[in-house]
Motif scaffolding. Structure first.
Motif, PDB file in Angstrom:
ATOM      1  N   LEU A   6       0.836  -1.199   0.000  1.00  0.00           N
ATOM      2  CA  LEU A   6       0.000   0.000   0.000  1.00  0.00           C
ATOM      3  C   LEU A   6       0.875   1.255   0.000  1.00  0.00           C
ATOM      4  O   LEU A   6       0.591   2.221  -0.735  1.00  0.00           O
ATOM      5  N   LEU A   7       1.941   1.243   0.800  1.00  0.00           N
ATOM      6  CA  LEU A   7       2.857   2.381   0.803  1.00  0.00           C
ATOM      7  C   LEU A   7       3.506   2.548  -0.562  1.00  0.00           C
ATOM      8  O   LEU A   7       3.685   3.669  -1.045  1.00  0.00           O
ATOM      9  N   GLY A   8       3.860   1.424  -1.213  1.00  0.00           N
ATOM     10  CA  GLY A   8       4.457   1.491  -2.539  1.00  0.00           C
ATOM     11  C   GLY A   8       3.520   2.123  -3.552  1.00  0.00           C
ATOM     12  O   GLY A   8       3.936   2.953  -4.376  1.00  0.00           O
ATOM     13  N   ALA A   9       2.246   1.728  -3.504  1.00  0.00           N
ATOM     14  CA  ALA A   9       1.262   2.326  -4.413  1.00  0.00           C
ATOM     15  C   ALA A   9       1.101   3.813  -4.130  1.00  0.00           C
ATOM     16  O   ALA A   9       0.988   4.635  -5.058  1.00  0.00           O
ATOM     17  N   LEU A  10       1.114   4.178  -2.841  1.00  0.00           N
ATOM     18  CA  LEU A  10       0.967   5.583  -2.475  1.00  0.00           C
ATOM     19  C   LEU A  10       2.191   6.398  -2.893  1.00  0.00           C
ATOM     20  O   LEU A  10       2.057   7.574  -3.269  1.00  0.00           O
ATOM     21  N   ILE A  11       3.370   5.790  -2.842  1.00  0.00           N
ATOM     22  CA  ILE A  11       4.581   6.498  -3.275  1.00  0.00           C
ATOM     23  C   ILE A  11       4.456   6.901  -4.733  1.00  0.00           C
ATOM     24  O   ILE A  11       4.722   8.042  -5.117  1.00  0.00           O
ATOM     25  N   VAL A  12       4.036   5.942  -5.573  1.00  0.00           N
ATOM     26  CA  VAL A  12       3.858   6.239  -6.989  1.00  0.00           C
ATOM     27  C   VAL A  12       2.782   7.303  -7.172  1.00  0.00           C
ATOM     28  O   VAL A  12       2.943   8.255  -7.951  1.00  0.00           O
ATOM     29  N   GLY A  13       1.669   7.170  -6.433  1.00  0.00           N
ATOM     30  CA  GLY A  13       0.598   8.145  -6.539  1.00  0.00           C
ATOM     31  C   GLY A  13       1.021   9.535  -6.098  1.00  0.00           C
ATOM     32  O   GLY A  13       0.667  10.536  -6.731  1.00  0.00           O
ATOM     33  N   VAL A  14       1.792   9.620  -5.024  1.00  0.00           N
ATOM     34  CA  VAL A  14       2.260  10.914  -4.522  1.00  0.00           C
ATOM     35  C   VAL A  14       3.200  11.570  -5.528  1.00  0.00           C
ATOM     36  O   VAL A  14       3.103  12.780  -5.794  1.00  0.00           O
ATOM     37  N   PHE A  15       4.115  10.786  -6.102  1.00  0.00           N
ATOM     38  CA  PHE A  15       5.046  11.357  -7.080  1.00  0.00           C
ATOM     39  C   PHE A  15       4.293  11.877  -8.300  1.00  0.00           C
ATOM     40  O   PHE A  15       4.572  12.986  -8.788  1.00  0.00           O
ATOM     41  N   ARG A  16       3.356  11.100  -8.795  1.00  0.00           N
ATOM     42  CA  ARG A  16       2.618  11.541  -9.986  1.00  0.00           C
ATOM     43  C   ARG A  16       1.767  12.765  -9.687  1.00  0.00           C
ATOM     44  O   ARG A  16       1.709  13.706 -10.480  1.00  0.00           O
ATOM     45  N   ASN A  17       1.116  12.758  -8.539  1.00  0.00           N
ATOM     46  CA  ASN A  17       0.286  13.886  -8.166  1.00  0.00           C
ATOM     47  C   ASN A  17       1.130  15.138  -7.932  1.00  0.00           C
ATOM     48  O   ASN A  17       0.805  16.230  -8.422  1.00  0.00           O
ATOM     49  N   GLY A  18       2.223  14.970  -7.191  1.00  0.00           N
ATOM     50  CA  GLY A  18       3.069  16.121  -6.878  1.00  0.00           C
ATOM     51  C   GLY A  18       3.720  16.719  -8.100  1.00  0.00           C
ATOM     52  O   GLY A  18       3.758  17.949  -8.265  1.00  0.00           O
ATOM     53  N   LEU A  19       4.216  15.872  -8.994  1.00  0.00           N
ATOM     54  CA  LEU A  19       4.848  16.375 -10.212  1.00  0.00           C
ATOM     55  C   LEU A  19       3.827  17.032 -11.129  1.00  0.00           C
ATOM     56  O   LEU A  19       4.140  17.995 -11.828  1.00  0.00           O
ATOM     57  N   THR A  20       2.593  16.504 -11.125  1.00  0.00           N
ATOM     58  CA  THR A  20       1.536  17.133 -11.925  1.00  0.00           C
ATOM     59  C   THR A  20       1.226  18.523 -11.388  1.00  0.00           C
ATOM     60  O   THR A  20       1.055  19.484 -12.161  1.00  0.00           O
ATOM     61  N   LEU A  21       1.139  18.657 -10.062  1.00  0.00           N
ATOM     62  CA  LEU A  21       0.895  19.971  -9.469  1.00  0.00           C
ATOM     63  C   LEU A  21       2.026  20.944  -9.782  1.00  0.00           C
ATOM     64  O   LEU A  21       1.802  22.157  -9.886  1.00  0.00           O
ATOM     65  N   MET A  22       3.233  20.411  -9.945  1.00  0.00           N
ATOM     66  CA  MET A  22       4.381  21.253 -10.279  1.00  0.00           C
ATOM     67  C   MET A  22       4.453  21.562 -11.769  1.00  0.00           C
ATOM     68  O   MET A  22       5.299  22.357 -12.199  1.00  0.00           O
ATOM     69  N   GLY A  23       3.606  20.884 -12.560  1.00  0.00           N
ATOM     70  CA  GLY A  23       3.615  21.106 -14.002  1.00  0.00           C
ATOM     71  C   GLY A  23       4.713  20.352 -14.720  1.00  0.00           C
ATOM     72  O   GLY A  23       5.092  20.716 -15.842  1.00  0.00           O
TER      73      GLY A  23
END
Length: 332
Positions: free
Chosen positions: A287-304
């Motif tokens: 679950l943490l692994g899935a969240l890591i990928v989700g956080v990176f994708r979400n955070g990088l998207t917010l950064m453009g």
């Protein structure tokens, strides 16, 4: 002659106990990576540290997160499943076409989809345990079979106009100002139930034993082939639940879904610290692994940042996770 002080022969029980009780790097690593990533993106975007954004991340990872539960069970037995994403897609098409085009009761349509994915999981298990084929080859072949069947059955057409029961888990309820989807709750519940079975029941301990040393497990009386067959069958059922979540989230039956989710589920398992060699790992690490990928994708998207860099960073994280596992095995 007897020793006048037999206690002198015993090793002090507290010596080295603190080090032994500390969590290993494979356990702390995913949690630390998630915390550091969240802290970094919090400094880059004011929208990151909000309840609504975290709820969005959970919704974005819930399908892969559920697929990764089945993948974790299989990898714990030193196997792998390359077909889980397309099996999920086939199950979703069975659900949607039965409910929309065949006019079947929606709940019965869902059951038919679950039975379809469970059957393919059982078929994988039979080929591996009875014919002794390698899991990589079996699931690679099943990937192509399930993908072709999905395209033929659907005529490569998307199914729309789904009844409410098929989209229920895409609905949300509010906790304060945050909207949480029912699918997220189902995903977390599945993690808890599977964790409990793995850690508090004999069948769960058998899964670890088979993955750690199948021959030793067999000699202790564990039916290794039956355990493997059960693992692949249960994984198939879990893929069916992921299919229902996929349909609920997208609102359509998409025949082209699931083609990359196999690699994404493996990524979540590896980042979560589960060893690709079997017998070692924690479900909540997945679950943490899935969240890591989700956080990176979400955070990088917010950064453009371009999605290409998201894939690049994910690949680097996977290599680092596998390298950590290899180093810890060598030290052990």
């Amino acid at each position: 002659m007897t020793n006048p002080n037999p206690k002198s022969l015993t090793v002090p029980p507290q010596r080295g106990s603190l080090r032994e009780r500390l969590p290993s790097l494979t356990v702390l690593g995913p949690l630390l990576a998630l915390i550091l990533a969240s802290a970094f993106f919090a400094t880059q975007s004011d929208r990151f540290l909000t309840g609504q954004n975290f709820s969005l991340i959970l919704q974005q990872v819930m399908v892969v997160g559920v697929l990764a539960i089945g993948q974790t069970l299989i990898i714990l037995t030193a196997g792998i499943d390359l077909s889980n994403g397309v099996i999920m897609a086939l199950g979703s098409m069975v659900m949607t076409k039965f409910a929309v085009e065949a006019g079947v009761n929606p709940y019965l349509a869902v059951l038919c989809g679950l039975l379809t994915t469970t059957f393919f999981g059982l078929l994988n298990g039979l080929l591996i345990t009875r014919i002794k084929l390698p899991p990589f080859i079996v699931t690679l072949g099943m990937y192509n079979i399930a993908f072709a069947l999905t395209q033929l059955y659907s005529n490569a057409q998307t199914v729309t106009g789904l009844p409410a029961p098929l989209t229920f888990f895409g609905n949300t309820f509010r906790v304060g100002n945050t909207a949480i989807s029912y699918g997220t709750v189902l995903m977390l519940a599945l993690y808890f139930v599977t964790w409990f079975v793995l850690t508090h029941t004999a069948p769960g301990r058998h899964v670890y034993a088979v993955g750690n040393n199948p021959e030793a497990a067999r000699l202790t009386g564990i039916p290794t082939q039956r355990v493997l067959l059960l693992v692949y069958t249960i994984a198939g059922l879990i893929y069916g639940i992921a299919a229902l979540l996929l349909v609920s989230r997208t609102g359509v039956g998409d025949p082209n879904a699931g083609q990359t989710e196999n690699l994404e589920s493996i990524t979540a398992v590896v980042l979560g610290g589960t060893s690709l060699f079997g017998g070692r790992g924690m479900l909540f690490g997945t679950l943490l692994g899935a969240l890591i990928v989700g956080v990176f994708r979400n955070g990088l998207t917010l950064m453009g940042v371009s999605s290409v860099y998201q894939i690049l960073i994910t690949g680097i994280l996977v290599i680092l996770a596998v390298a950590t596992d290899q180093l810890s095995r060598r030290k052990a």
